[in-house]
Scaffold this motif. Structure first.
Motif, short mmCIF file in Angstrom:
data_model
loop_
_atom_site.label_atom_id
_atom_site.label_comp_id
_atom_site.label_asym_id
_atom_site.label_seq_id
_atom_site.Cartn_x
_atom_site.Cartn_y
_atom_site.Cartn_z
N THR A 99 0.84 -1.18 0.00
CA THR A 99 0.00 0.00 0.00
C THR A 99 0.88 1.24 0.00
N VAL A 100 0.61 2.13 -0.96
CA VAL A 100 1.40 3.34 -1.13
C VAL A 100 0.49 4.54 -0.90
N ARG A 101 1.01 5.58 -0.23
CA ARG A 101 0.25 6.81 -0.01
C ARG A 101 0.85 7.92 -0.86
N ARG A 102 0.00 8.61 -1.59
CA ARG A 102 0.42 9.76 -2.39
C ARG A 102 -0.49 10.92 -2.01
N SER A 103 0.06 12.11 -1.93
CA SER A 103 -0.75 13.26 -1.59
C SER A 103 -0.54 14.37 -2.60
N LYS A 104 -1.54 15.22 -2.70
CA LYS A 104 -1.50 16.35 -3.60
C LYS A 104 -2.15 17.53 -2.90
N ARG A 105 -1.63 18.73 -3.15
CA ARG A 105 -2.16 19.93 -2.52
C ARG A 105 -3.00 20.72 -3.52
N TYR A 106 -4.17 21.14 -3.07
CA TYR A 106 -5.07 21.93 -3.89
C TYR A 106 -5.35 23.26 -3.18
N GLN A 107 -5.44 24.33 -3.95
CA GLN A 107 -5.87 25.61 -3.39
C GLN A 107 -7.38 25.70 -3.61
N ALA A 108 -8.11 25.98 -2.55
CA ALA A 108 -9.57 26.02 -2.62
C ALA A 108 -10.09 27.36 -2.10
N HIS A 109 -11.21 27.79 -2.66
CA HIS A 109 -11.82 29.06 -2.30
C HIS A 109 -12.63 28.91 -1.02
N ASP A 110 -12.33 29.75 -0.03
CA ASP A 110 -13.03 29.76 1.26
C ASP A 110 -13.54 31.18 1.49
N GLU A 111 -14.77 31.45 1.07
CA GLU A 111 -15.30 32.82 1.05
C GLU A 111 -15.26 33.49 2.41
N GLY A 112 -15.59 32.77 3.47
CA GLY A 112 -15.70 33.39 4.79
C GLY A 112 -14.46 33.27 5.66
N ASN A 113 -13.36 32.74 5.13
CA ASN A 113 -12.15 32.49 5.92
C ASN A 113 -12.50 31.73 7.20
N SER A 114 -13.37 30.72 7.07
CA SER A 114 -13.90 30.03 8.25
C SER A 114 -13.15 28.76 8.62
N PHE A 115 -12.23 28.29 7.79
CA PHE A 115 -11.54 27.04 8.08
C PHE A 115 -10.09 27.31 8.47
N LYS A 116 -9.62 26.56 9.45
CA LYS A 116 -8.27 26.75 9.99
C LYS A 116 -7.42 25.51 9.75
N VAL A 117 -6.13 25.64 9.99
CA VAL A 117 -5.19 24.54 9.80
C VAL A 117 -5.61 23.35 10.69
N GLY A 118 -5.64 22.16 10.09
CA GLY A 118 -6.00 20.96 10.82
C GLY A 118 -7.43 20.51 10.61
N ASP A 119 -8.27 21.34 9.99
CA ASP A 119 -9.67 20.97 9.74
C ASP A 119 -9.76 19.96 8.60
N GLN A 120 -10.64 18.97 8.76
CA GLN A 120 -10.96 18.02 7.69
C GLN A 120 -12.13 18.61 6.91
N ILE A 121 -11.95 18.85 5.61
CA ILE A 121 -12.99 19.47 4.82
C ILE A 121 -13.20 18.74 3.50
N PHE A 122 -14.30 19.06 2.83
CA PHE A 122 -14.59 18.55 1.50
C PHE A 122 -14.47 19.70 0.52
N ILE A 123 -13.87 19.43 -0.65
CA ILE A 123 -13.75 20.43 -1.69
C ILE A 123 -14.39 19.90 -2.97
N GLN A 124 -14.91 20.81 -3.78
CA GLN A 124 -15.61 20.42 -5.01
C GLN A 124 -15.04 21.21 -6.18
N GLU A 125 -14.95 20.55 -7.32
CA GLU A 125 -14.48 21.20 -8.54
C GLU A 125 -15.38 22.37 -8.90
N SER A 126 -14.78 23.40 -9.51
CA SER A 126 -15.57 24.53 -9.97
C SER A 126 -14.88 25.16 -11.17
N ALA A 127 -15.54 26.16 -11.72
CA ALA A 127 -14.92 26.93 -12.80
C ALA A 127 -13.72 27.68 -12.22
#
Length: 81
Positions: free
Chosen positions: A35-63
């Motif tokens: 079993t191999v683990r690979r990670s990738k970093r994505y920049q995501a839009h957070d309109e309200g600046n409501s999420f902080k480091v360490g939060d588990q979140i879901f992100i969705q594709e957009s334009a």
């Protein structure tokens, strides 16, 4: 075509209205059968600046929102259709 939804960990919230999310995937190596683990970093839009480091979140594709942002934060729970 449905938009992909990924789960990840917020690793940076220093930018305004942007969070950097690390998404990890696991798979079995075809030759070594390990079993191999690979990670990738994505920049995501957070309109309200409501999420902080360490939060588990879901992100969705957009334009495209900017040069590097193609994802939007959905929330901490998987959205129901």
């Amino acid at each position: 075509m449905p938009k992909r939804i990924l789960q990840g960990l917020v690793v940076s919230d220093k930018q305004d209205k942007t969070v950097v999310v690390k998404v990890e995937r696991r798979f079995t190596h075809p030759l070594l059968k390990k079993t191999v683990r690979r990670s990738k970093r994505y920049q995501a839009h957070d309109e309200g600046n409501s999420f902080k480091v360490g939060d588990q979140i879901f992100i969705q594709e957009s334009a495209p929102i900017s040069k590097s942002k193609r994802w939007v934060v959905v929330g901490t729970e998987l959205p129901t259709s």
